[in-house]
Scaffold this motif. Structure first.
Motif, PDB file in Angstrom:
ATOM      1  N   ASP A  42       0.776  -1.271   0.037  1.00 56.52           N
ATOM      2  CA  ASP A  42      -0.073  -0.057   0.001  1.00 56.52           C
ATOM      3  C   ASP A  42       0.926   1.252  -0.018  1.00 56.52           C
ATOM      4  O   ASP A  42       0.522   2.310  -0.627  1.00 56.52           O
ATOM      5  N   LEU A  43       2.042   1.297   0.754  1.00 57.83           N
ATOM      6  CA  LEU A  43       2.928   2.367   0.782  1.00 57.83           C
ATOM      7  C   LEU A  43       3.642   2.494  -0.425  1.00 57.83           C
ATOM      8  O   LEU A  43       3.989   3.760  -0.891  1.00 57.83           O
ATOM      9  N   ARG A  44       4.008   1.355  -1.266  1.00 61.29           N
ATOM     10  CA  ARG A  44       4.747   1.625  -2.353  1.00 61.29           C
ATOM     11  C   ARG A  44       4.057   2.233  -3.525  1.00 61.29           C
ATOM     12  O   ARG A  44       4.500   3.117  -4.455  1.00 61.29           O
ATOM     13  N   THR A  45       2.517   2.016  -3.364  1.00 59.83           N
ATOM     14  CA  THR A  45       1.843   2.623  -4.352  1.00 59.83           C
ATOM     15  C   THR A  45       1.958   4.294  -4.720  1.00 59.83           C
ATOM     16  O   THR A  45       2.323   4.925  -5.822  1.00 59.83           O
ATOM     17  N   PRO A  46       1.688   4.892  -3.480  1.00 59.73           N
ATOM     18  CA  PRO A  46       1.771   6.405  -3.489  1.00 59.73           C
ATOM     19  C   PRO A  46       3.355   6.705  -3.751  1.00 59.73           C
ATOM     20  O   PRO A  46       3.555   7.805  -4.479  1.00 59.73           O
ATOM     21  N   LEU A  47       4.104   5.992  -3.236  1.00 54.04           N
ATOM     22  CA  LEU A  47       5.762   6.354  -3.467  1.00 54.04           C
ATOM     23  C   LEU A  47       5.970   6.146  -5.149  1.00 54.04           C
ATOM     24  O   LEU A  47       6.757   7.126  -5.641  1.00 54.04           O
ATOM     25  N   THR A  48       5.361   5.287  -5.774  1.00 52.96           N
ATOM     26  CA  THR A  48       5.647   5.159  -7.049  1.00 52.96           C
ATOM     27  C   THR A  48       4.988   6.507  -7.866  1.00 52.96           C
ATOM     28  O   THR A  48       5.457   6.778  -8.819  1.00 52.96           O
ATOM     29  N   ARG A  49       3.805   6.872  -7.333  1.00 53.07           N
ATOM     30  CA  ARG A  49       3.180   7.868  -8.312  1.00 53.07           C
ATOM     31  C   ARG A  49       4.041   9.095  -7.911  1.00 53.07           C
ATOM     32  O   ARG A  49       4.497   9.932  -8.862  1.00 53.07           O
ATOM     33  N   LEU A  50       4.569   9.273  -6.757  1.00 54.58           N
ATOM     34  CA  LEU A  50       5.427  10.434  -6.282  1.00 54.58           C
ATOM     35  C   LEU A  50       6.809  10.476  -7.353  1.00 54.58           C
ATOM     36  O   LEU A  50       7.035  11.528  -7.540  1.00 54.58           O
ATOM     37  N   ARG A  51       7.166   9.221  -7.426  1.00 56.81           N
ATOM     38  CA  ARG A  51       8.506   9.262  -8.257  1.00 56.81           C
ATOM     39  C   ARG A  51       8.197   9.435  -9.784  1.00 56.81           C
ATOM     40  O   ARG A  51       9.081  10.169 -10.239  1.00 56.81           O
ATOM     41  N   LEU A  52       7.008   8.993 -10.174  1.00 58.41           N
ATOM     42  CA  LEU A  52       6.734   9.439 -11.512  1.00 58.41           C
ATOM     43  C   LEU A  52       6.325  10.825 -11.699  1.00 58.41           C
ATOM     44  O   LEU A  52       6.771  11.558 -12.687  1.00 58.41           O
ATOM     45  N   ALA A  53       5.794  11.536 -10.679  1.00 61.17           N
ATOM     46  CA  ALA A  53       5.543  12.741 -10.779  1.00 61.17           C
ATOM     47  C   ALA A  53       6.781  13.786 -10.796  1.00 61.17           C
ATOM     48  O   ALA A  53       7.082  14.781 -11.406  1.00 61.17           O
ATOM     49  N   LEU A  54       7.623  13.097  -9.760  1.00 59.31           N
ATOM     50  CA  LEU A  54       9.199  14.023  -9.844  1.00 59.31           C
ATOM     51  C   LEU A  54       9.789  13.823 -11.164  1.00 59.31           C
ATOM     52  O   LEU A  54      10.513  14.762 -11.550  1.00 59.31           O
ATOM     53  N   ALA A  55       9.758  12.683 -11.793  1.00 57.98           N
ATOM     54  CA  ALA A  55      10.516  12.340 -13.149  1.00 57.98           C
ATOM     55  C   ALA A  55       9.926  13.367 -14.116  1.00 57.98           C
ATOM     56  O   ALA A  55      10.632  13.723 -14.942  1.00 57.98           O
ATOM     57  N   MET A  56       8.622  13.617 -14.119  1.00 57.06           N
ATOM     58  CA  MET A  56       7.964  14.368 -15.089  1.00 57.06           C
ATOM     59  C   MET A  56       7.935  15.864 -15.021  1.00 57.06           C
ATOM     60  O   MET A  56       7.831  16.830 -15.861  1.00 57.06           O
ATOM     61  N   LEU A  57       8.486  16.379 -13.926  1.00 57.03           N
ATOM     62  CA  LEU A  57       9.028  17.839 -13.724  1.00 57.03           C
ATOM     63  C   LEU A  57      10.240  18.200 -14.245  1.00 57.03           C
ATOM     64  O   LEU A  57      11.234  17.270 -14.828  1.00 57.03           O
ATOM     65  N   PRO A  58      10.651  19.314 -14.850  1.00 59.86           N
ATOM     66  CA  PRO A  58      11.497  19.823 -15.532  1.00 59.86           C
ATOM     67  C   PRO A  58      12.794  19.626 -14.572  1.00 59.86           C
ATOM     68  O   PRO A  58      12.796  20.094 -13.531  1.00 59.86           O
ATOM     69  N   GLN A  59      13.961  18.952 -15.157  1.00 63.34           N
ATOM     70  CA  GLN A  59      15.207  18.606 -14.304  1.00 63.34           C
ATOM     71  C   GLN A  59      16.121  19.950 -14.419  1.00 63.34           C
ATOM     72  O   GLN A  59      17.106  19.740 -13.445  1.00 63.34           O
ATOM     73  N   ASP A  60      16.103  20.889 -15.158  1.00 65.31           N
ATOM     74  CA  ASP A  60      16.857  21.813 -15.421  1.00 65.31           C
ATOM     75  C   ASP A  60      16.564  23.069 -14.995  1.00 65.31           C
ATOM     76  O   ASP A  60      17.204  24.089 -15.025  1.00 65.31           O
ATOM     77  N   GLY A  61      15.391  23.101 -14.274  1.00 63.58           N
ATOM     78  CA  GLY A  61      14.960  24.597 -14.020  1.00 63.58           C
ATOM     79  C   GLY A  61      15.328  25.092 -12.447  1.00 63.58           C
ATOM     80  O   GLY A  61      16.208  24.276 -11.766  1.00 63.58           O
ATOM     81  N   PRO A  62      14.704  25.981 -12.062  1.00 59.17           N
ATOM     82  CA  PRO A  62      15.080  26.414 -10.574  1.00 59.17           C
ATOM     83  C   PRO A  62      14.508  25.385  -9.331  1.00 59.17           C
ATOM     84  O   PRO A  62      15.272  25.388  -8.522  1.00 59.17           O
ATOM     85  N   LEU A  63      13.915  24.514  -9.751  1.00 57.80           N
ATOM     86  CA  LEU A  63      13.587  23.369  -8.850  1.00 57.80           C
ATOM     87  C   LEU A  63      14.512  22.176  -8.804  1.00 57.80           C
ATOM     88  O   LEU A  63      14.116  21.199  -8.124  1.00 57.80           O
ATOM     89  N   LYS A  64      15.568  22.132  -9.701  1.00 57.37           N
ATOM     90  CA  LYS A  64      16.276  21.044  -9.813  1.00 57.37           C
ATOM     91  C   LYS A  64      16.702  20.330  -8.398  1.00 57.37           C
ATOM     92  O   LYS A  64      16.548  19.320  -8.054  1.00 57.37           O
ATOM     93  N   ALA A  65      17.400  21.412  -7.366  1.00 55.84           N
ATOM     94  CA  ALA A  65      17.674  20.966  -6.057  1.00 55.84           C
ATOM     95  C   ALA A  65      16.798  20.583  -5.235  1.00 55.84           C
ATOM     96  O   ALA A  65      16.708  19.440  -4.670  1.00 55.84           O
ATOM     97  N   ASP A  66      15.492  21.076  -5.525  1.00 54.57           N
ATOM     98  CA  ASP A  66      14.281  20.570  -4.642  1.00 54.57           C
ATOM     99  C   ASP A  66      13.861  19.119  -5.024  1.00 54.57           C
ATOM    100  O   ASP A  66      13.512  18.387  -4.342  1.00 54.57           O
ATOM    101  N   ILE A  67      13.874  19.014  -6.250  1.00 54.75           N
ATOM    102  CA  ILE A  67      13.671  17.572  -6.919  1.00 54.75           C
ATOM    103  C   ILE A  67      14.542  16.826  -6.481  1.00 54.75           C
ATOM    104  O   ILE A  67      14.260  15.497  -6.154  1.00 54.75           O
ATOM    105  N   ALA A  68      15.739  17.081  -6.506  1.00 50.14           N
ATOM    106  CA  ALA A  68      16.728  16.157  -6.196  1.00 50.14           C
ATOM    107  C   ALA A  68      16.507  15.753  -4.732  1.00 50.14           C
ATOM    108  O   ALA A  68      16.679  14.507  -4.226  1.00 50.14           O
ATOM    109  N   GLU A  69      16.265  16.611  -3.843  1.00 53.44           N
ATOM    110  CA  GLU A  69      16.179  16.250  -2.450  1.00 53.44           C
ATOM    111  C   GLU A  69      14.905  15.259  -2.249  1.00 53.44           C
ATOM    112  O   GLU A  69      14.629  14.439  -1.379  1.00 53.44           O
TER     113      GLU A  69
END
Length: 443
Positions: free
Chosen positions: A253-280
């Motif tokens: 049950d816990l891995r399901t929302p974690l997988t969605r979070l990981r996919l959402a983070l992967a879809m965010l722009p990786q080179d913008g101003p949120l890069k450091a926050d995305i990495a954390e």
């Protein structure tokens, strides 16, 4: 504070048998021996003593009568008549010898009442120098008596001094004691065997070797204990199964929302101003997944894996090779074969947890294994890291207390697995300057 037992108590503990069979047999044997010793003392002190005194007095009286007749009738023909009469009426074989020094008295090692009674009766009735030879002739007792000018050698049949009752009584004592001890030993062995099987089953179950239900046998109390043990095994199995299934469901049950979070983070722009926050946030998601794996591993324990005869050296080689693939500097010192009953996957996980813990804090790791006596094997994991203070070495084995190992479960899982094998883990100072984890496993 340890209470020091008195010296007598310590001596008694060393002398007493340590097994239940030995102590139970001793409880039967001691009263039996005491009873027979009392019976022997009463027989020896009363009946046998009276019989021996009468036999010895009769023989001494006949010898004295024969000597008096020889003194009264010294002629050769009369002497022959007296000696023939001693043989016909008393069964005494008497020879007249030249006067020589009396031979040395020879007595048996075991002194019975008849030996002392015959000597006392001869002193009282014959009143002449004499010696008794109890050993030269197996059929007779030889008595030498000094007369004025000659010496008599008198052969007394042993049947006139000993009673067969003694041998029958001794045979009855020894035979009855041996029979009772044999019966008691057979009965106690059957009772103790049931207790021993129960103890072996409990030890095997505690070490993860599930042998199934044991058959109740023996006394009523032992049968009840075996039945209770079987019920306890069932309850423990159900508890472990329910715990594993529950945590597996929670993990899913816990891995399901974690997988969605990981996919959402992967879809965010990786080179913008949120890069450091995305990495954390990605690091936090990874940490949460590691925590979930740790919880599940801790709850699952060794699962359904059964112990098999395993070469521990092969397990250690696999652990060292796996650690080197992650960049660790690991040296390995093991003999060619260390065969013992292990759950290989569980043992590999326990040692790998220790190596991973060392790898995070040290540059060099030394992994070694040696037999320790005939009944155990020791595995050591040494590192050159900062080590752990002495007052915290037991604390780090508590769940979630060793923050250095991620979720705080690595060392806990390792000790849980090793103790399930019947061994233990202790932390010590390492010759490399850091920490040593010493694993003891029974052979």
């Amino acid at each position: 504070m340890r209470v020091r037992l008195p010296r007598q108590t310590r001596v008694v503990k060393k002398v007493l048998p340590r097994s239940l069979f030995g102590r139970s047999l001793l409880i039967v044997l001691v009263p039996l021996l005491l009873t027979e010793a009392i019976a022997l003392a009463l027989f020896y002190g009363s009946h046998l003593s009276v019989i021996s005194r009468r036999f010895a007095s009769s023989v001494a009286s006949e010898i004295a009568t024969t000597i008096d007749l020889l003194d009264r009738f010294p002629a050769r023909d009369d002497r022959s008549w007296v000696l023939a009469g001693a043989w016909d009426r008393f069964e005494l074989s008497i020879q007249v010898l030249p006067l020589v020094p009396l031979p040395q008295e020879r007595r048996p090692i075991w002194i019975g009442p008849v030996e002392d009674e015959l000597a006392a009766a001869l002193r009282q009735q014959v009143r002449r120098p004499f010696t008794i030879d109890w050993l030269s002739d197996p059929q007779s007792v030889v008595v030498y008596v000094d007369l004025t000018t000659r010496q008599l050698m008198i052969e007394v049949p042993r049947k006139r001094l000993y009673t067969g009752t003694l041998y029958l009584f001794m045979l009855w004592l020894v035979g009855s004691a041996a029979l009772l001890v044999a019966i008691a030993a057979m009965f106690l062995r059957n009772q103790v065997r049931a207790i021993r099987r129960l103890a072996e089953a409990a030890e095997a179950f505690g070490m993860g070797r599930d042998r199934g239900a044991i058959r109740p046998e023996g006394a009523v109390e032992v049968r009840k204990a075996a039945t209770a043990f079987n019920q306890m095994q069932d309850r423990v199995r159900r508890f472990l199964t329910q715990r594993t299934e529950m945590l597996a469901g929670v993990s899913h049950d816990l891995r399901t929302p974690l997988t969605r979070l990981r996919l959402a983070l992967a879809m965010l722009p990786q080179d913008g101003p949120l890069k450091a926050d995305i990495a954390e946030m990605s690091a936090d998601v990874d940490e949460m997944e590691r925590m979930i794996r740790g919880y599940l591993a801790f709850a699952r324990g060794e699962g359904d894996e059964q112990a098999t005869l395993t070469n521990l050296a092969t397990v250690l080689e696999d652990v060292a090779a796996s650690a080197r693939r992650t960049g660790a500097d690991v040296t390995l010192d093991v003999p060619g074969q260390l065969l013992l009953l292990l759950r290989p996957d569980a043992a590999r996980r326990a040692i790998m947890n220790l190596v991973d813990n060392a790898r995070r804090h040290a540059r060099r790791i030394a992994l070694a294994a040696r037999k320790s006596g005939e009944r155990s094997v020791q595995v050591t994991v040494d590192d050159d890291g900062p080590g752990i203070p002495l007052d915290r070495r037991e604390t780090v084995f508590r769940p979630f207390a060793s923050g250095a190992s991620g979720t705080g479960l690595g060392l806990t899982i390792a000790r849980d697995i090793v103790r399930a094998h019947g061994g233990d883990i202790v932390l010590e100072d390492s010759p490399l300057g850091g920490l040593r984890a010493r694993i003891r496993l029974p052979v």
